[in-house]
Structure formats: C-alpha cells, structure tokens
Design a protein around this motif. Structure first.
Motif, PDB file in Angstrom:
ATOM      1  N   SER A   1       0.860  -1.194   0.000  1.00 36.74           N
ATOM      2  CA  SER A   1       0.000   0.000   0.000  1.00 36.74           C
ATOM      3  C   SER A   1       0.889   1.233   0.000  1.00 36.74           C
ATOM      4  N   THR A   2       1.855   1.229  -0.906  1.00 39.08           N
ATOM      5  CA  THR A   2       2.869   2.282  -0.944  1.00 39.08           C
ATOM      6  C   THR A   2       2.418   3.536  -1.677  1.00 39.08           C
ATOM      7  N   GLY A   3       1.214   3.517  -2.227  1.00 41.87           N
ATOM      8  CA  GLY A   3       0.623   4.722  -2.783  1.00 41.87           C
ATOM      9  C   GLY A   3       1.236   5.213  -4.080  1.00 41.87           C
ATOM     10  N   ALA A   4       0.855   6.422  -4.422  1.00 41.91           N
ATOM     11  CA  ALA A   4       1.385   7.096  -5.603  1.00 41.91           C
ATOM     12  C   ALA A   4       1.668   8.540  -5.223  1.00 41.91           C
ATOM     13  N   SER A   5       2.720   9.074  -5.766  1.00 43.32           N
ATOM     14  CA  SER A   5       3.106  10.455  -5.453  1.00 43.32           C
ATOM     15  C   SER A   5       2.723  11.369  -6.608  1.00 43.32           C
ATOM     16  N   ALA A   6       2.083  12.477  -6.260  1.00 47.20           N
ATOM     17  CA  ALA A   6       1.740  13.455  -7.289  1.00 47.20           C
ATOM     18  C   ALA A   6       3.022  14.084  -7.824  1.00 47.20           C
ATOM     19  N   LYS A   7       3.103  14.196  -9.134  1.00 45.29           N
ATOM     20  CA  LYS A   7       4.250  14.869  -9.736  1.00 45.29           C
ATOM     21  C   LYS A   7       4.117  16.370  -9.480  1.00 45.29           C
ATOM     22  N   LEU A   8       5.187  16.971  -9.046  1.00 44.49           N
ATOM     23  CA  LEU A   8       5.176  18.402  -8.750  1.00 44.49           C
ATOM     24  C   LEU A   8       5.992  19.168  -9.778  1.00 44.49           C
ATOM     25  N   LEU A   9       5.827  20.468  -9.776  1.00 42.29           N
ATOM     26  CA  LEU A   9       6.521  21.318 -10.729  1.00 42.29           C
ATOM     27  C   LEU A   9       7.980  21.523 -10.344  1.00 42.29           C
TER      28      LEU A   9
ATOM     29  N   ILE B   1      -8.658  30.519  -9.550  1.00 43.06           N
ATOM     30  CA  ILE B   1      -7.814  29.325  -9.471  1.00 43.06           C
ATOM     31  C   ILE B   1      -7.003  29.181 -10.753  1.00 43.06           C
ATOM     32  N   ILE B   2      -5.785  28.669 -10.596  1.00 46.61           N
ATOM     33  CA  ILE B   2      -4.967  28.285 -11.740  1.00 46.61           C
ATOM     34  C   ILE B   2      -4.783  26.775 -11.707  1.00 46.61           C
ATOM     35  N   VAL B   3      -4.971  26.128 -12.851  1.00 49.67           N
ATOM     36  CA  VAL B   3      -4.684  24.700 -13.000  1.00 49.67           C
ATOM     37  C   VAL B   3      -3.496  24.571 -13.948  1.00 49.67           C
ATOM     38  N   VAL B   4      -2.461  23.868 -13.496  1.00 49.42           N
ATOM     39  CA  VAL B   4      -1.265  23.689 -14.317  1.00 49.42           C
ATOM     40  C   VAL B   4      -1.263  22.284 -14.901  1.00 49.42           C
ATOM     41  N   GLY B   5      -1.178  22.183 -16.224  1.00 47.70           N
ATOM     42  CA  GLY B   5      -1.150  20.880 -16.882  1.00 47.70           C
ATOM     43  C   GLY B   5      -1.771  20.953 -18.257  1.00 47.70           C
ATOM     44  N   GLY B   6      -1.496  19.946 -19.086  1.00 48.27           N
ATOM     45  CA  GLY B   6      -2.031  19.955 -20.440  1.00 48.27           C
ATOM     46  C   GLY B   6      -2.665  18.654 -20.866  1.00 48.27           C
ATOM     47  N   GLY B   7      -2.822  17.725 -19.909  1.00 48.92           N
ATOM     48  CA  GLY B   7      -3.408  16.432 -20.224  1.00 48.92           C
ATOM     49  C   GLY B   7      -4.875  16.344 -19.842  1.00 48.92           C
ATOM     50  N   ASP B   8      -5.433  15.146 -20.001  1.00 56.34           N
ATOM     51  CA  ASP B   8      -6.845  14.945 -19.667  1.00 56.34           C
ATOM     52  C   ASP B   8      -7.142  15.248 -18.202  1.00 56.34           C
ATOM     53  N   SER B   9      -6.219  14.882 -17.298  1.00 55.72           N
ATOM     54  CA  SER B   9      -6.468  15.117 -15.874  1.00 55.72           C
ATOM     55  C   SER B   9      -6.563  16.610 -15.579  1.00 55.72           C
ATOM     56  N   ALA B  10      -5.741  17.423 -16.248  1.00 62.09           N
ATOM     57  CA  ALA B  10      -5.800  18.869 -16.052  1.00 62.09           C
ATOM     58  C   ALA B  10      -7.122  19.440 -16.561  1.00 62.09           C
ATOM     59  N   MET B  11      -7.564  18.954 -17.746  1.00 70.36           N
ATOM     60  CA  MET B  11      -8.840  19.426 -18.295  1.00 70.36           C
ATOM     61  C   MET B  11     -10.002  19.036 -17.375  1.00 70.36           C
TER      62      MET B  11
ATOM     63  N   LYS C   1      -8.011  29.434 -14.671  1.00 69.59           N
ATOM     64  CA  LYS C   1      -7.083  29.642 -15.780  1.00 69.59           C
ATOM     65  C   LYS C   1      -6.218  28.398 -15.939  1.00 69.59           C
ATOM     66  N   LEU C   2      -6.177  27.863 -17.151  1.00 73.53           N
ATOM     67  CA  LEU C   2      -5.355  26.698 -17.458  1.00 73.53           C
ATOM     68  C   LEU C   2      -3.991  27.158 -17.967  1.00 73.53           C
ATOM     69  N   VAL C   3      -2.939  26.757 -17.273  1.00 73.55           N
ATOM     70  CA  VAL C   3      -1.581  27.149 -17.643  1.00 73.55           C
ATOM     71  C   VAL C   3      -0.829  25.914 -18.125  1.00 73.55           C
ATOM     72  N   HIS C   4      -0.216  26.035 -19.302  1.00 69.09           N
ATOM     73  CA  HIS C   4       0.554  24.921 -19.863  1.00 69.09           C
ATOM     74  C   HIS C   4       1.796  25.479 -20.546  1.00 69.09           C
ATOM     75  N   ARG C   5       2.893  24.766 -20.422  1.00 69.42           N
ATOM     76  CA  ARG C   5       4.173  25.265 -20.933  1.00 69.42           C
ATOM     77  C   ARG C   5       4.267  25.253 -22.454  1.00 69.42           C
ATOM     78  N   ARG C   6       3.393  24.533 -23.100  1.00 74.20           N
ATOM     79  CA  ARG C   6       3.406  24.480 -24.566  1.00 74.20           C
ATOM     80  C   ARG C   6       2.129  25.108 -25.132  1.00 74.20           C
TER      81      ARG C   6
ATOM     82  N   ALA D   1      -1.697  19.559 -11.898  1.00 73.26           N
ATOM     83  CA  ALA D   1      -2.327  18.370 -12.493  1.00 73.26           C
ATOM     84  C   ALA D   1      -1.453  17.842 -13.620  1.00 73.26           C
ATOM     85  N   ILE D   2      -0.266  17.387 -13.258  1.00 72.16           N
ATOM     86  CA  ILE D   2       0.666  16.874 -14.278  1.00 72.16           C
ATOM     87  C   ILE D   2       0.921  15.377 -14.101  1.00 72.16           C
ATOM     88  N   GLY D   3       0.035  14.718 -13.346  1.00 71.98           N
ATOM     89  CA  GLY D   3       0.114  13.270 -13.232  1.00 71.98           C
ATOM     90  C   GLY D   3       0.621  12.773 -11.891  1.00 71.98           C
ATOM     91  N   HIS D   4       0.554  11.462 -11.718  1.00 67.22           N
ATOM     92  CA  HIS D   4       1.019  10.788 -10.505  1.00 67.22           C
ATOM     93  C   HIS D   4       2.020   9.702 -10.874  1.00 67.22           C
TER      94      HIS D   4
END
Length: 318
Positions: A108-116, A145-155, A169-174, A235-238
């Motif tokens: 039950s070691t979980g999952a870590s959210a990816k951070l910026l 609120i700002i949501v950072v990410g460009g994938g389905d989870s961010a949307m 506001k959705l912020v994405h580097r690309r 919201a860049i994944g786990h």
C-alpha cells in the motif's frame, strides 16, 4: 518471520492493519520517512464519512494509526530498499535494519503526485497549492484558481473546479495540449475557463495567508509574468511508488500494480495490493481505505489455506 507485513501507512495500509490486527494476525506495518500518505499534506478533509464537521488530514491518519495499534499492529519506521518475491517467505530489506521475512505481503505504498519542482511550491501545499481538485476544490468557492497541466487530468480538474471557482485559468508550458480533443473542447466551451498557454511556471508567490500568485515565463517573448490567483492546482500526473519492486509484479504502462478484478491479488501468490499503488482512477481516501479492507480479508483467506508455520505452536515455544 511475520505472518503478514504491510508496506505503507496511508488510508489503505492502516485500514488493512486494523482488520488484520483485529483478526489476531499481528501485522508488522512498515512506514516510510513520511508516514500517513498524501493525507498528511491535506489540511481539512470534509468528505471522509463519519466526520460531519470535517477533520484535519494528519489527525485522521494519526487516529487510524492509533486504532491499528490498539488491536496489536506493530510499526517499524524505515525505507524499504528491496523485496524478494521469488519465493515464500518473502524477504523485505529495510534501510538500516535487519531483513524481514513474511508469509504474506500487502503493498500500500501509494502514488506520489508529480510536482513542478519550483520555488514556493512544496512549502505552500495546503496553503493554496493542491494536487487534488476533488479533495480541495470546495475550499475555493468564489475564488480565482490556476490549474497547471495539459493532459486529460488537467482538463478534467479545470472543469470540475468551475463548480466552485469564479474563474479558472489553465496554464501549460506548450501551445499544444496533450489532452484528448473532447476534453479540450469541454474546457474551451466553459465560460469560466481562460487560457495561459506557452507559459512555464517558475515560482509560487505567497503571503502570510497563503498563495497570491503564480509567476510564469512567457516562452514566446522570454519575459516573466505574474498571474494573480487564490489557488494553484498541479495536475501533471502521478507516479506509483513501485520502483523498489524491481519489476517482480505485473504492472500497467504507468507502473500501477495490476490486481485480479474484484480482488487485491497480484501476479504473485501471497502478495496483495491496495490503495493508490493500484488505483489510478479514483485516488480518494475512502476508496483506498475500502481496498485496504479487501486486501486484509484476501490475505487472511489466503493464509488460512497456505500457512507456512503453526503460529499457535510457534508462539507457545516463544
């Protein structure tokens, strides 16, 4: 030798420990250097059943731990560096401690959210920075609120957060998004959602009361901009915490442990998985706790027919 060892002390691991301890299986629970899982990074938890006024995340985890200890679960702090699942009893290596053997193992070691990994991010988790819209969106009612990410989870998180926020506001580097077209269209059709594309986050700005802005670099002009906000959802994944397994269990493409549908059984007999380490869809405290209960029951039934020692006799002999 232990009858069963539980790796991890989030809601899944501690629930499994409670059930196993009540069944007098004397589980050994190994907790890492940051016990309690992701809930220890959350301030108030309002959606865990049984707490009508809410409860602080660290307090909830401390209560679960006390409950497991009350029934006889043992705890050991340490970093698991390696496990050998090639034969029973399984062997667990913990940094700075003697090897541990177990007839059965619950992961039950979980999952870590990816951070910026930018300045001001980690120190403001719970003070305006979050990695879970479902958990924390309610606290941002009527706010920006700002949501950072460009994938389905961010949307998905951006759309969900418009239920509470005045503006998202959705912020994405690309300029281009990785999200599916249908998810992009839903966001573009939502009047509360605006866009900050081709902008890379460089710093979380905060004051005494928490987050006040996100500093970004405009990749087109090279200049820095300050986006005022009350909250930042990353919201860049786990990343499932499975590296220590060395590929001994079957996982999916993302590294999440595969379990037999309707159970917590893994590809190795006697090894069970619960919580976020095998769940990339729901990732909630209550679903993790439920799967921890399942793992304990699956483990108990397994050992009833596959015990390696007569534990009553072993205990009598000391």
């Amino acid at each position: 030798m232990h009858k069963v060892v539980v790796l991890g002390t989030g809601p899944a691991g501690l629930t499994a420990a409670i059930y196993l301890a009540r069944a007098e299986m004397k589980p050994l629970v190994i907790e890492g250097t940051e016990p309690g899982g992701q809930l220890t990074l959350t301030t108030e938890v309002e959606n865990f059943p049984g707490f009508p006024e809410g409860i602080m995340g660290p307090e909830l985890m401390a209560n679960m731990r006390k409950q497991a200890e009350r029934f006889g679960a043992e705890f050991q702090t340490g970093w698991v560096t390696e496990v050998d699942l090639s034969k029973r009893p399984f062997t667990i290596k913990v940094e700075g401690a003697a090897e541990i053997q177990a007839e059965a193992l619950i992961l039950s070691t979980g999952a870590s959210a990816k951070l910026l990994e930018i300045p001001g991010e980690k120190e403001n988790i719970g003070r305006g920075v979050s990695t879970c819209a479902t958990c924390d969106g309610f606290f941002f009612r009527g706010k920006k609120i700002i949501v950072v990410g460009g994938g389905d989870s961010a949307m998905e998180e951006a759309n969900f957060l418009t239920k509470f926020a005045s503006e998202v506001k959705l912020v994405h580097r690309r300029t281009e998004l990785r999200a599916s077209k249908i998810m992009q269209e839903r966001c573009r059709e939502n009047p509360k959602i605006s866009w900050g594309l081709n902008r890379a986050p460089v710093e979380v700005v905060a004051g005494e009361k928490g987050v006040t802005a996100l500093k970004v670099k405009n990749n087109e002009t090279g200049t820095e901009e300050v986006m005022e906000t009350d909250g930042i959802f990353v919201a860049i994944g786990h990343r499932p915490n499975t590296a220590f397994l060395g590929g001994q269990l079957e996982t999916d493409e993302q590294g999440y442990i595969k379990v037999t549908p309707g159970s917590t059984m893994t590809s190795v007999e006697g090894v069970f998985a619960c919580g976020d380490v095998q769940d990339h869809k729901y990732r909630q405290a209550i679903t993790a706790a439920g799967s921890g209960c399942m793992a304990a029951l699956d483990c108990e039934r397994f050992l009833e027919g596959n015990a390696m020692l007569d534990w009553g006799l072993a205990t009598a002999k000391g």
